[in-house]
Design a protein around this motif. Structure first.
Motif, PDB file in Angstrom:
ATOM      1  N   GLU A   1     141.758 -23.113 -17.921  1.00  0.00           N
ATOM      2  CA  GLU A   1     141.352 -22.704 -19.271  1.00  0.00           C
ATOM      3  C   GLU A   1     140.703 -23.863 -20.024  1.00  0.00           C
ATOM      4  O   GLU A   1     139.724 -23.681 -20.757  1.00  0.00           O
ATOM      5  N   GLN A   2     141.234 -25.060 -19.834  1.00  0.00           N
ATOM      6  CA  GLN A   2     140.638 -26.228 -20.480  1.00  0.00           C
ATOM      7  C   GLN A   2     139.226 -26.475 -19.972  1.00  0.00           C
ATOM      8  O   GLN A   2     138.320 -26.808 -20.732  1.00  0.00           O
ATOM      9  N   TYR A   3     139.031 -26.284 -18.668  1.00  0.00           N
ATOM     10  CA  TYR A   3     137.702 -26.472 -18.110  1.00  0.00           C
ATOM     11  C   TYR A   3     136.735 -25.404 -18.639  1.00  0.00           C
ATOM     12  O   TYR A   3     135.593 -25.697 -18.988  1.00  0.00           O
ATOM     13  N   MET A   4     137.226 -24.148 -18.712  1.00  0.00           N
ATOM     14  CA  MET A   4     136.376 -23.053 -19.196  1.00  0.00           C
ATOM     15  C   MET A   4     136.217 -23.082 -20.716  1.00  0.00           C
ATOM     16  O   MET A   4     135.352 -22.407 -21.272  1.00  0.00           O
ATOM     17  N   GLU A   5     137.119 -23.866 -21.365  1.00  0.00           N
ATOM     18  CA  GLU A   5     137.125 -23.956 -22.834  1.00  0.00           C
ATOM     19  C   GLU A   5     137.345 -22.593 -23.483  1.00  0.00           C
ATOM     20  O   GLU A   5     136.841 -22.299 -24.567  1.00  0.00           O
ATOM     21  N   GLN A   6     138.117 -21.766 -22.811  1.00  0.00           N
ATOM     22  CA  GLN A   6     138.463 -20.441 -23.325  1.00  0.00           C
ATOM     23  C   GLN A   6     139.816 -20.039 -22.775  1.00  0.00           C
ATOM     24  O   GLN A   6     140.192 -20.424 -21.665  1.00  0.00           O
ATOM     25  N   ARG A   7     140.536 -19.252 -23.556  1.00  0.00           N
ATOM     26  CA  ARG A   7     141.805 -18.711 -23.069  1.00  0.00           C
ATOM     27  C   ARG A   7     141.494 -17.549 -22.136  1.00  0.00           C
ATOM     28  O   ARG A   7     140.714 -16.661 -22.455  1.00  0.00           O
ATOM     29  N   LEU A   8     142.137 -17.577 -20.967  1.00  0.00           N
ATOM     30  CA  LEU A   8     141.888 -16.552 -19.952  1.00  0.00           C
ATOM     31  C   LEU A   8     142.989 -15.499 -19.900  1.00  0.00           C
ATOM     32  O   LEU A   8     142.740 -14.352 -19.512  1.00  0.00           O
TER      33      LEU A   8
ATOM     34  N   GLN B   1     154.661  -9.234 -21.581  1.00  0.00           N
ATOM     35  CA  GLN B   1     153.551  -8.892 -20.714  1.00  0.00           C
ATOM     36  C   GLN B   1     152.507 -10.000 -20.680  1.00  0.00           C
ATOM     37  O   GLN B   1     152.517 -10.925 -21.498  1.00  0.00           O
ATOM     38  N   LEU B   2     151.630  -9.853 -19.718  1.00  0.00           N
ATOM     39  CA  LEU B   2     150.544 -10.796 -19.528  1.00  0.00           C
ATOM     40  C   LEU B   2     149.253  -9.973 -19.530  1.00  0.00           C
ATOM     41  O   LEU B   2     149.149  -8.973 -18.820  1.00  0.00           O
ATOM     42  N   ARG B   3     148.281 -10.388 -20.342  1.00  0.00           N
ATOM     43  CA  ARG B   3     147.052  -9.602 -20.470  1.00  0.00           C
ATOM     44  C   ARG B   3     145.847 -10.516 -20.334  1.00  0.00           C
ATOM     45  O   ARG B   3     145.811 -11.618 -20.882  1.00  0.00           O
ATOM     46  N   LEU B   4     144.853 -10.045 -19.564  1.00  0.00           N
ATOM     47  CA  LEU B   4     143.622 -10.806 -19.432  1.00  0.00           C
ATOM     48  C   LEU B   4     142.792 -10.708 -20.708  1.00  0.00           C
ATOM     49  O   LEU B   4     142.634  -9.627 -21.281  1.00  0.00           O
TER      50      LEU B   4
END
Length: 312
Positions: A44-51, A58-61
């Motif tokens: 996520e740090q590399y993409m600079e976005q929360r994935l 729960q876990l959601r994309l």
């Protein structure tokens, strides 16, 4: 950190997304949950976005996560193809092969073949699991399994190696003390040893007479056990009557420790015996070699035992 260094993180992210939880992915990878979470955070740090949107339940994309999942859908196939290439290029069988069986079937027909397997494939470790409980083969990492009964549809390959029948036996000592039952109804006056575990209770004994008429006795167990070897030992110790396959007690019959009873009746059902294996594309060279050896061996040994001959 360069993009190629994040490939392991991408794999972990895709696994978390497919399984729906960090813990499930951690179990699959044999890693601490914290390590899995850290790898996803680094991605996520590399993409600079929360994935992934995390909550206690729960876990959601996220939208970015869905996009990344779609963009990397070829990664799993790439890794699978690489693994299959590695297995195909493995020239000799090396590694561990886990084989599962019920206790008596494994003891009487698998164990006598282990020495030959070791001679033929000295660099293969044979991992035997003899258990009378129902085991999820894929979940427990079993490569080969000797199983009795009709099989549900699955991704496993099955080869029929024999057939299981049922009969009733007791020790001469027990029969001398308690008499020999002449009819199924006489079992009400006898001690019966019943196989029972959390999955099954074999206390409904069915009988077909010479005319094909079937009757079923619900036997009241004097002793209940969850292990086939213990069932046989107790019968040999004059503790009662058992229902089992004569193939599995040929030694005890030959030594006079047990003898068949109720010979005018037969059990109306038989069950196939299969050796199960993962599909060819998913099994290693070691598993494939052991599979190819065991199928004809077991077929020959079970056929010999059915004819009253001594197996291998």
């Amino acid at each position: 950190m360069q993009l190629h260094q994040h490939l392991p993180h991408l794999y972990v992210f895709r696994l978390v997304a497919s399984l729906g939880s960090f813990q499930a992915a951690a179990t699959e990878l044999a890693l601490p949950r914290s390590s899995v979470s850290k790898k996803v955070m680094q991605l996520e740090q590399y993409m600079e976005q929360r994935l992934l949107q995390r909550s206690t339940r729960q876990l959601r994309l996220t939208e970015a996560g869905l996009s990344l999942l779609e963009a990397t859908q070829g990664l799993t196939a790439l890794l699978d193809n690489t693994e299959q290439l590695r297995l195909q290029q493995q020239h000799k069988p090396i590694g561990r092969v886990k084989i599962s069986s019920s206790t008596l079937l494994g003891q009487r027909f698998l164990l006598p073949r282990v020495a030959e397997l070791r001679r033929r494939y000295p660099e293969v470790t044979i991992d035997l699991s003899l258990d009378d409980s129902v085991v999820d083969l894929i979940a427990t990492g079993v490569d080969l399994a000797l199983r009795v009964g009709h099989l549900p549809d699955s991704s496993l390959i099955a080869r029929r190696v024999g057939q299981k029948s049922w009969a009733w036996v007791a020790s001469p000592g027990y029969l001398q003390q308690h008499g020999t039952p002449a009819t199924p109804d006489d079992l009400k006056q006898h001690q019966c040893i019943v196989f029972k575990n959390r999955d099954v209770a074999l206390n409904h004994w069915s009988f077909a007479d010479e005319h094909g008429r079937i009757e079923t006795q619900v036997v009241e167990e004097a002793i209940a056990v969850d292990d086939g070897r213990t069932l046989v030992e107790l019968a040999c110790m004059d503790q009662g009557i058992v229902m089992l396959d004569l193939l599995l007690v040929q030694r005890e019959l030959a030594l006079g420790l047990l003898q068949p009873i109720l010979g005018n009746w037969q059990h109306p059902e038989t069950s196939p015996i299969h050796l199960l294996c993962l599909g060819k594309a998913a099994r290693s060279k070691a598993v494939d070699c052991v599979w190819q050896a065991l199928v004809p061996w077991l077929q020959a040994d079970l056929a010999a035992a059915a004819q009253g001959e001594s197996p291998h």
